[in-house]
Design a protein around this motif. Structure first.
Motif, PDB file in Angstrom:
ATOM      1  N   SER A   1       0.850  -1.204   0.000  1.00  0.00           N
ATOM      2  CA  SER A   1       0.000   0.000   0.000  1.00  0.00           C
ATOM      3  C   SER A   1       0.879   1.245   0.000  1.00  0.00           C
ATOM      4  CB  SER A   1      -0.931  -0.001   1.215  1.00  0.00           C
ATOM      5  OG  SER A   1      -0.190   0.126   2.403  1.00  0.00           O
ATOM      6  N   TYR A   2       0.336   2.293  -0.589  1.00  0.00           N
ATOM      7  CA  TYR A   2       1.001   3.599  -0.615  1.00  0.00           C
ATOM      8  C   TYR A   2      -0.054   4.636  -0.232  1.00  0.00           C
ATOM      9  CZ  TYR A   2       4.435   1.088  -3.420  1.00  0.00           C
ATOM     10  OH  TYR A   2       5.358   0.176  -3.862  1.00  0.00           O
ATOM     11  N   PRO A   3       0.305   5.620   0.589  1.00  0.00           N
ATOM     12  CA  PRO A   3      -0.713   6.554   1.068  1.00  0.00           C
ATOM     13  C   PRO A   3      -1.233   7.501  -0.022  1.00  0.00           C
ATOM     14  CG  PRO A   3       1.475   7.232   1.780  1.00  0.00           C
ATOM     15  CD  PRO A   3       1.640   5.909   1.099  1.00  0.00           C
ATOM     16  N   VAL A   4      -2.470   7.927   0.143  1.00  0.00           N
ATOM     17  CA  VAL A   4      -3.040   8.974  -0.711  1.00  0.00           C
ATOM     18  C   VAL A   4      -3.714  10.005   0.184  1.00  0.00           C
ATOM     19  CG1 VAL A   4      -3.504   7.361  -2.605  1.00  0.00           C
ATOM     20  CG2 VAL A   4      -5.335   7.881  -0.988  1.00  0.00           C
ATOM     21  N   TYR A   5      -3.950  11.194  -0.351  1.00  0.00           N
ATOM     22  CA  TYR A   5      -4.763  12.186   0.336  1.00  0.00           C
ATOM     23  C   TYR A   5      -6.168  12.129  -0.263  1.00  0.00           C
ATOM     24  CZ  TYR A   5      -6.556  16.502   2.233  1.00  0.00           C
ATOM     25  OH  TYR A   5      -7.333  17.424   2.900  1.00  0.00           O
ATOM     26  N   HIS A   6      -7.149  11.830   0.581  1.00  0.00           N
ATOM     27  CA  HIS A   6      -8.552  11.764   0.146  1.00  0.00           C
ATOM     28  C   HIS A   6      -9.399  12.554   1.145  1.00  0.00           C
ATOM     29  CE1 HIS A   6     -12.304  10.264  -1.383  1.00  0.00           C
ATOM     30  NE2 HIS A   6     -12.456   9.256  -0.548  1.00  0.00           N
ATOM     31  N   GLY A   7      -8.816  13.661   1.635  1.00  0.00           N
ATOM     32  CA  GLY A   7      -9.529  14.532   2.560  1.00  0.00           C
ATOM     33  C   GLY A   7      -9.213  14.200   4.012  1.00  0.00           C
ATOM     34  N   GLU A   8      -9.614  15.126   4.878  1.00  0.00           N
ATOM     35  CA  GLU A   8      -9.355  15.000   6.313  1.00  0.00           C
ATOM     36  C   GLU A   8     -10.040  13.786   6.927  1.00  0.00           C
ATOM     37  OE1 GLU A   8      -7.551  17.115   8.528  1.00  0.00           O
ATOM     38  OE2 GLU A   8      -6.730  17.486   6.523  1.00  0.00           O
ATOM     39  N   HIS A   9     -11.162  13.357   6.294  1.00  0.00           N
ATOM     40  CA  HIS A   9     -11.956  12.297   6.913  1.00  0.00           C
ATOM     41  C   HIS A   9     -11.711  10.941   6.271  1.00  0.00           C
ATOM     42  CE1 HIS A   9     -13.838  15.305   9.338  1.00  0.00           C
ATOM     43  NE2 HIS A   9     -14.056  16.022   8.241  1.00  0.00           N
ATOM     44  N   ALA A  10     -10.514  10.752   5.711  1.00  0.00           N
ATOM     45  CA  ALA A  10     -10.152   9.444   5.147  1.00  0.00           C
ATOM     46  C   ALA A  10      -8.792   9.024   5.688  1.00  0.00           C
ATOM     47  CB  ALA A  10     -10.151   9.496   3.626  1.00  0.00           C
ATOM     48  N   PRO A  11      -8.704   8.787   7.015  1.00  0.00           N
ATOM     49  CA  PRO A  11      -7.408   8.419   7.578  1.00  0.00           C
ATOM     50  C   PRO A  11      -6.884   7.116   6.980  1.00  0.00           C
ATOM     51  CG  PRO A  11      -9.165   8.138   9.200  1.00  0.00           C
ATOM     52  CD  PRO A  11      -9.765   8.849   8.027  1.00  0.00           C
ATOM     53  N   GLY A  12      -5.599   7.105   6.693  1.00  0.00           N
ATOM     54  CA  GLY A  12      -4.959   5.880   6.201  1.00  0.00           C
ATOM     55  C   GLY A  12      -5.336   5.487   4.789  1.00  0.00           C
ATOM     56  N   ALA A  13      -5.988   6.368   4.020  1.00  0.00           N
ATOM     57  CA  ALA A  13      -6.414   6.012   2.652  1.00  0.00           C
ATOM     58  C   ALA A  13      -5.204   5.674   1.792  1.00  0.00           C
ATOM     59  CB  ALA A  13      -7.198   7.168   2.037  1.00  0.00           C
ATOM     60  N   SER A  14      -5.353   4.645   0.952  1.00  0.00           N
ATOM     61  CA  SER A  14      -4.186   4.110   0.246  1.00  0.00           C
ATOM     62  C   SER A  14      -4.491   3.681  -1.177  1.00  0.00           C
ATOM     63  CB  SER A  14      -3.671   2.882   1.002  1.00  0.00           C
ATOM     64  OG  SER A  14      -3.271   3.231   2.299  1.00  0.00           O
ATOM     65  N   ILE A  15      -3.440   3.734  -1.992  1.00  0.00           N
ATOM     66  CA  ILE A  15      -3.374   2.994  -3.260  1.00  0.00           C
ATOM     67  C   ILE A  15      -2.905   1.594  -2.901  1.00  0.00           C
ATOM     68  CG2 ILE A  15      -1.869   2.660  -5.267  1.00  0.00           C
ATOM     69  CD1 ILE A  15      -1.874   5.549  -5.810  1.00  0.00           C
ATOM     70  N   LEU A  16      -3.454   0.581  -3.551  1.00  0.00           N
ATOM     71  CA  LEU A  16      -2.994  -0.789  -3.310  1.00  0.00           C
ATOM     72  C   LEU A  16      -2.404  -1.357  -4.592  1.00  0.00           C
ATOM     73  CD1 LEU A  16      -6.094  -2.149  -1.340  1.00  0.00           C
ATOM     74  CD2 LEU A  16      -3.962  -1.251  -0.387  1.00  0.00           C
ATOM     75  N   CYS A  17      -1.232  -1.962  -4.452  1.00  0.00           N
ATOM     76  CA  CYS A  17      -0.593  -2.620  -5.592  1.00  0.00           C
ATOM     77  C   CYS A  17      -0.517  -4.116  -5.294  1.00  0.00           C
ATOM     78  CB  CYS A  17       0.804  -2.043  -5.795  1.00  0.00           C
ATOM     79  SG  CYS A  17       1.689  -2.864  -7.135  1.00  0.00           S
ATOM     80  N   PHE A  18      -1.137  -4.924  -6.140  1.00  0.00           N
ATOM     81  CA  PHE A  18      -1.145  -6.383  -5.958  1.00  0.00           C
ATOM     82  C   PHE A  18      -0.225  -7.026  -6.981  1.00  0.00           C
ATOM     83  CE2 PHE A  18      -5.010  -5.122  -3.945  1.00  0.00           C
ATOM     84  CZ  PHE A  18      -5.250  -6.066  -2.959  1.00  0.00           C
TER      85      PHE A  18
END
Ligand SMILES: [Zn+2]
Ligand SMILES: [Zn+2]
Length: 352
Positions: free
Chosen positions: A156-173
């Motif tokens: 996983s790599y972090p993304v910014y998806h607003g203040e109310h999305a803690p830990g939001a991520s891009i996932l690479c499988f």
């Protein structure tokens, strides 16, 4: 050797058709299309996907519409769930899946993979899951195996998806295919900006499939989603993205990843990120920009909404045929190196 497939379980956003409205992309006659953006990576022994031929299934995101889709498609419990972020349209189906597993099958905790800030946010919404789920932490930039499934790994790599999305991520499988090769799928999750270090682009490069948040065609950062391309014309009225970005610092962007956890749990990921971005604040801010960097073979567009395109740019909300045609033409004009697809709900894509 079994085949490995990617399946689109749902492609909608939180409210694909707002009540009282119509939406040209989502057909009222196809209720499955109301399932929220969700995917499975499935290993199949045999020629068709059936309950008996599925060796394993890993579910990526589970919003409220996803369980009805799973009931209709093979009616079995996936081996594990992986989450991109803790919004309702990506998590509300978890309870149904976990209870099915715990009460009617195994009397044991169900495996869910997510970053720690994401999982903590899920537990604030659904606190009873704490005792029913076996939580396995994804650490940003660190490879994690899925227990009991050989040949499938996640980073996983972090993304910014607003203040109310803690830990939001891009996932690479990464998957081992039936021919013994390594297949790759990248799930953008929902995002406004990916928080990638320079070296991370190499890990995401040349995926078989990029599944990308296509909430709107044109930028409007207050949605907390990025766009497919930049503004149709840059004027002070329409340059919403650059106005927003001018008021930001990279530190603002990492806040949702660390404020719930007091300490940074991910080694030097965020300190490396800040050091690079403080030298040059430069992140891909739409689908086209990321595709130029990581050159996936195919890009599948999901989570389409289009209401902001209409409201702020006076642009039509498109149906699925129009959206695929529009993006393909734009990509040719801009020399973007990928095949764009608007997938159908239930459609499968093979890792060769
Ligand atoms: Zn969403
Ligand atoms: Zn979201």
């Amino acid at each position: 050797m079994p085949k490995v497939l990617l399946r689109i379980n749902g492609r909608g956003n939180a409210w694909p058709v707002p009540l009282g409205q119509e939406h040209p992309f989502y057909s009222p006659n196809l209720w499955e299309d109301y399932a929220n953006a969700s995917f499975s990576i499935i290993s199949v022994e045999g020629s068709s996907i059936a309950r008996k031929t599925i060796k394993w299934e890993v579910l990526i995101d589970a919003g409220h519409g996803v369980v009805p889709f799973l009931l209709k498609h093979n009616n079995r419990i996936p081996e594990a769930i992986v989450l991109t972020h803790p919004h309702f349209d990506h998590i509300l189906g978890i309870d149904w899946i976990v209870q099915s597993y715990y009460r009617f099958n195994h009397k044991k905790a169900y495996p869910v993979y997510a970053t720690k800030p994401c999982w903590n946010a899920v537990l604030r919404t659904l606190p009873h899951l704490e005792r029913l789920v076996d939580f396995i932490e994804l650490r940003q930039g660190v490879e994690t195996k899925i227990e009991g499934i050989a040949g499938l790994k996640i980073i996983s790599y972090p993304v910014y998806h607003g203040e109310h999305a803690p830990g939001a991520s891009i996932l690479c499988f990464r998957v081992t295919t039936s021919s013994g090769k390594t297949g790759k799928a990248v799930f953008s999750g929902d995002l406004l900006l990916p928080l990638l270090r320079n070296k991370d682009y190499a890990c995401l490069t040349n995926a078989d499939y990029l599944i990308a948040d296509a909430n709107n065609r044109f930028p409007y950062p207050r949605t907390n989603h990025w766009s497919i391309t930049d503004s149709p014309k840059i004027t002070t009225e329409t340059d919403f993205f650059n106005t927003w970005k001018a008021g930001l610092s990279p530190v603002n962007l990492i806040t949702p990843h660390i404020h719930m956890d007091e300490r940074i749990e991910n080694g030097t990921y965020f300190s490396d990120f800040l050091e690079e971005q403080e030298k040059e604040f430069n992140l891909p801010s739409n689908v086209f920009e990321l595709v130029k960097h990581i050159k996936p073979q195919n890009t599948l567009l999901v989570h389409y909404n289009g209401w902001e395109d209409k409201k702020y740019y006076n642009q039509k909300i498109l149906n699925e045929i129009q959206l695929e045609k529009w993006i393909t033409e734009e990509a040719v004009k801009k020399n973007i190196p990928t095949r764009f697809i608007v997938p159908k709900v239930g459609e499968t894509f093979l890792f060769t």
